[in-house]
Scaffold this motif. Structure first.
Motif, PDB file in Angstrom:
ATOM      1  N   GLY A   1       0.770  -1.226   0.000  1.00  0.00           N
ATOM      2  CA  GLY A   1       0.000   0.000   0.000  1.00  0.00           C
ATOM      3  C   GLY A   1       0.803   1.278   0.000  1.00  0.00           C
ATOM      4  N   ALA A   2       2.125   1.185   0.082  1.00  0.00           N
ATOM      5  CA  ALA A   2       2.963   2.382   0.106  1.00  0.00           C
ATOM      6  C   ALA A   2       3.953   2.333  -1.051  1.00  0.00           C
ATOM      7  N   ILE A   3       4.498   3.497  -1.407  1.00  0.00           N
ATOM      8  CA  ILE A   3       5.496   3.552  -2.468  1.00  0.00           C
ATOM      9  C   ILE A   3       6.839   3.099  -1.924  1.00  0.00           C
ATOM     10  N   ALA A   4       7.379   2.046  -2.526  1.00  0.00           N
ATOM     11  CA  ALA A   4       8.713   1.587  -2.169  1.00  0.00           C
ATOM     12  C   ALA A   4       9.770   2.364  -2.949  1.00  0.00           C
ATOM     13  N   GLU A   5       9.460   2.656  -4.215  1.00  0.00           N
ATOM     14  CA  GLU A   5      10.430   3.335  -5.073  1.00  0.00           C
ATOM     15  C   GLU A   5       9.682   3.939  -6.259  1.00  0.00           C
ATOM     16  N   SER A   6      10.131   5.088  -6.727  1.00  0.00           N
ATOM     17  CA  SER A   6       9.514   5.696  -7.900  1.00  0.00           C
ATOM     18  C   SER A   6      10.530   6.574  -8.602  1.00  0.00           C
ATOM     19  N   GLY A   7      10.301   6.769  -9.899  1.00  0.00           N
ATOM     20  CA  GLY A   7      11.190   7.613 -10.665  1.00  0.00           C
ATOM     21  C   GLY A   7      11.155   7.248 -12.129  1.00  0.00           C
ATOM     22  N   PRO A   8      12.011   7.879 -12.939  1.00  0.00           N
ATOM     23  CA  PRO A   8      12.106   7.509 -14.342  1.00  0.00           C
ATOM     24  C   PRO A   8      12.382   6.016 -14.487  1.00  0.00           C
ATOM     25  N   THR A   9      11.655   5.369 -15.370  1.00  0.00           N
ATOM     26  CA  THR A   9      11.721   3.908 -15.469  1.00  0.00           C
ATOM     27  C   THR A   9      13.149   3.412 -15.685  1.00  0.00           C
ATOM     28  N   GLY A  10      13.897   4.087 -16.548  1.00  0.00           N
ATOM     29  CA  GLY A  10      15.268   3.655 -16.798  1.00  0.00           C
ATOM     30  C   GLY A  10      16.120   3.634 -15.548  1.00  0.00           C
ATOM     31  N   ARG A  11      15.943   4.633 -14.685  1.00  0.00           N
ATOM     32  CA  ARG A  11      16.737   4.697 -13.456  1.00  0.00           C
ATOM     33  C   ARG A  11      16.283   3.654 -12.440  1.00  0.00           C
ATOM     34  N   VAL A  12      14.964   3.489 -12.301  1.00  0.00           N
ATOM     35  CA  VAL A  12      14.448   2.526 -11.328  1.00  0.00           C
ATOM     36  C   VAL A  12      14.890   1.110 -11.681  1.00  0.00           C
ATOM     37  N   PHE A  13      14.853   0.772 -12.965  1.00  0.00           N
ATOM     38  CA  PHE A  13      15.201  -0.594 -13.364  1.00  0.00           C
ATOM     39  C   PHE A  13      16.713  -0.803 -13.459  1.00  0.00           C
ATOM     40  N   ALA A  14      17.458   0.235 -13.805  1.00  0.00           N
ATOM     41  CA  ALA A  14      18.911   0.088 -13.917  1.00  0.00           C
ATOM     42  C   ALA A  14      19.602   0.193 -12.565  1.00  0.00           C
ATOM     43  N   ASN A  15      19.001   0.947 -11.640  1.00  0.00           N
ATOM     44  CA  ASN A  15      19.620   1.156 -10.335  1.00  0.00           C
ATOM     45  C   ASN A  15      18.577   1.033  -9.232  1.00  0.00           C
ATOM     46  N   PRO A  16      18.021  -0.173  -9.024  1.00  0.00           N
ATOM     47  CA  PRO A  16      17.011  -0.346  -7.974  1.00  0.00           C
ATOM     48  C   PRO A  16      17.626  -0.159  -6.598  1.00  0.00           C
ATOM     49  N   LEU A  17      16.996   0.673  -5.771  1.00  0.00           N
ATOM     50  CA  LEU A  17      17.566   1.016  -4.473  1.00  0.00           C
ATOM     51  C   LEU A  17      16.844   0.361  -3.309  1.00  0.00           C
ATOM     52  N   HIS A  18      15.597   0.004  -3.497  1.00  0.00           N
ATOM     53  CA  HIS A  18      14.824  -0.606  -2.412  1.00  0.00           C
ATOM     54  C   HIS A  18      14.980  -2.125  -2.452  1.00  0.00           C
ATOM     55  N   PRO A  19      15.158  -2.774  -1.295  1.00  0.00           N
ATOM     56  CA  PRO A  19      15.291  -4.247  -1.299  1.00  0.00           C
ATOM     57  C   PRO A  19      14.125  -4.952  -1.977  1.00  0.00           C
ATOM     58  N   TYR A  20      12.917  -4.395  -1.833  1.00  0.00           N
ATOM     59  CA  TYR A  20      11.753  -5.017  -2.466  1.00  0.00           C
ATOM     60  C   TYR A  20      11.855  -4.938  -3.982  1.00  0.00           C
ATOM     61  N   THR A  21      12.285  -3.793  -4.505  1.00  0.00           N
ATOM     62  CA  THR A  21      12.460  -3.664  -5.955  1.00  0.00           C
ATOM     63  C   THR A  21      13.498  -4.650  -6.456  1.00  0.00           C
ATOM     64  N   ARG A  22      14.580  -4.805  -5.714  1.00  0.00           N
ATOM     65  CA  ARG A  22      15.627  -5.752  -6.132  1.00  0.00           C
ATOM     66  C   ARG A  22      15.107  -7.188  -6.109  1.00  0.00           C
ATOM     67  N   ARG A  23      14.276  -7.502  -5.119  1.00  0.00           N
ATOM     68  CA  ARG A  23      13.707  -8.852  -5.076  1.00  0.00           C
ATOM     69  C   ARG A  23      12.771  -9.088  -6.254  1.00  0.00           C
ATOM     70  N   LEU A  24      11.964  -8.082  -6.577  1.00  0.00           N
ATOM     71  CA  LEU A  24      11.071  -8.221  -7.728  1.00  0.00           C
ATOM     72  C   LEU A  24      11.870  -8.461  -9.009  1.00  0.00           C
ATOM     73  N   LEU A  25      12.903  -7.663  -9.220  1.00  0.00           N
ATOM     74  CA  LEU A  25      13.700  -7.803 -10.441  1.00  0.00           C
ATOM     75  C   LEU A  25      14.428  -9.139 -10.471  1.00  0.00           C
ATOM     76  N   ALA A  26      14.860  -9.619  -9.305  1.00  0.00           N
ATOM     77  CA  ALA A  26      15.544 -10.908  -9.255  1.00  0.00           C
ATOM     78  C   ALA A  26      14.600 -12.061  -9.571  1.00  0.00           C
TER      79      ALA A  26
END
Length: 310
Positions: free
Chosen positions: A226-251
């Motif tokens: 229900g909360a924002i873990a990470e947001s920004g330009p798509t290229g930056r979010v996917f190339a440099n994921p900073l939140h552990p949840y984002t990294r888990r999703l990408l993995a």
């Protein structure tokens, strides 16, 4: 064009509504003309709830949603239909559920005419329908007079988009619009969204599929509980994921040249790093929910608690 500012949604649950479930908390982002913003997250992360609040189908509990400077929550009845729904429409996951099987599929056009264009003559209305069908690459002979079971899911989905285009909309909420379509049809709908973006339409694209979010969006908003873990330009979010949840999703995204046998150790390595806001030691709650790590790229606390603790 569309702006959400600290939007939250709380449901009352349990016996006599004595308990509260915070489904969305302090969400904020913007959708500009000609921009695709993707809401990405797993089931239960609040994506569809946000989409429904934008469309006025679910009331917000806290915060504001404004469209072209107007507070959407203050619009009621006739004003909401005439001022808001002429500019903002939604298309949902299951196109078959949007049609009555006992009527021809193009009856959805007649409903729009009765509500918004009662003064339009028959010739003008046929012209409007032909123009909207042309935008979504459907010929009148393909769909007019046909029943829902005679059309494919992709045709029905494009028919719903054509229905929205009759209103000269400026904003489209696309909630999992291709999740029920086969691969050969998905690209047609995605290309259609790209065409609408090129025409200056703003699109809020709701999806659980990271690859789709990466493919279509200018800005990505990663939601977690229900909360924002990470947001920004798509290229930056996917190339440099900073939140552990984002990294888990990408993995977890299947990769073309790798099998499902990636080890748990590799996945754990992808998810290391501690709280991106409060550091390895965590926070004590009540602190900052989002920080700007780089220009336009925001990351949230990794805590599970509503107070922001981690």
């Amino acid at each position: 064009m569309l702006r959400l500012d600290r939007v939250s949604k709380v449901y009352r649950i349990g016996a006599f509504g004595g308990e509260r479930l915070r489904a969305v908390r302090d969400v904020g982002f913007e959708v500009r003309p000609g921009q695709v913003v993707s809401l990405i997250g797993e089931s239960g992360s609040g994506k569809s709830t946000i989409g429904r609040m934008v469309l006025g189908l679910t009331p917000i509990t806290e915060g504001t949603i404004t469209f072209e400077g107007t507070d959407v929550s203050r619009l009621r009845g006739h004003r909401r239909r005439k001022e808001y729904y002429r500019r903002v429409q939604g298309v949902f996951q299951d196109p078959f559920s949007c049609f009555n099987p006992i009527f021809p599929a193009d009856r959805v056009f007649a409903l729009i005419r009765a509500e918004y264009f009662p003064e339009a003559g028959d010739a003008e209305w046929r012209r409007r329908i032909a123009e909207s069908l042309d935008v979504v690459r459907l010929g009148p002979a393909q769909v007019l007079g046909k029943y829902p079971h005679q059309l494919s899911g992709g045709q029905l989905q494009r028919l719903l988009i054509a229905r929205a285009l009759l209103l000269d909309i400026r904003m489209l909420v696309a909630d999992e619009v291709i999740s029920m379509l086969d691969a050969s049809t998905r690209i047609d709908v995605l290309n259609l969204l790209g065409d609408l973006k090129a025409r200056g339409m703003g699109i809020l694209f709701v999806t659980h599929d990271l690859s789709l979010g990466n493919y279509v969006s200018d800005t990505s908003v990663i939601l977690r509980r229900g909360a924002i873990a990470e947001s920004g330009p798509t290229g930056r979010v996917f190339a440099n994921p900073l939140h552990p949840y984002t990294r888990r999703l990408l993995a977890s995204v299947p990769r073309l040249h790798r099998t499902w046998a990636q080890t748990d150790a590799e996945r754990a390595a992808d998810a290391e790093g501690g709280c991106p806001v409060h550091g390895p030691g965590g926070g004590d709650g009540g602190g900052v929910r989002l920080v700007e790590a780089e220009e336009g790229h925001f990351v949230g606390c990794s805590g599970d608690g509503a107070d922001g603790s981690c």
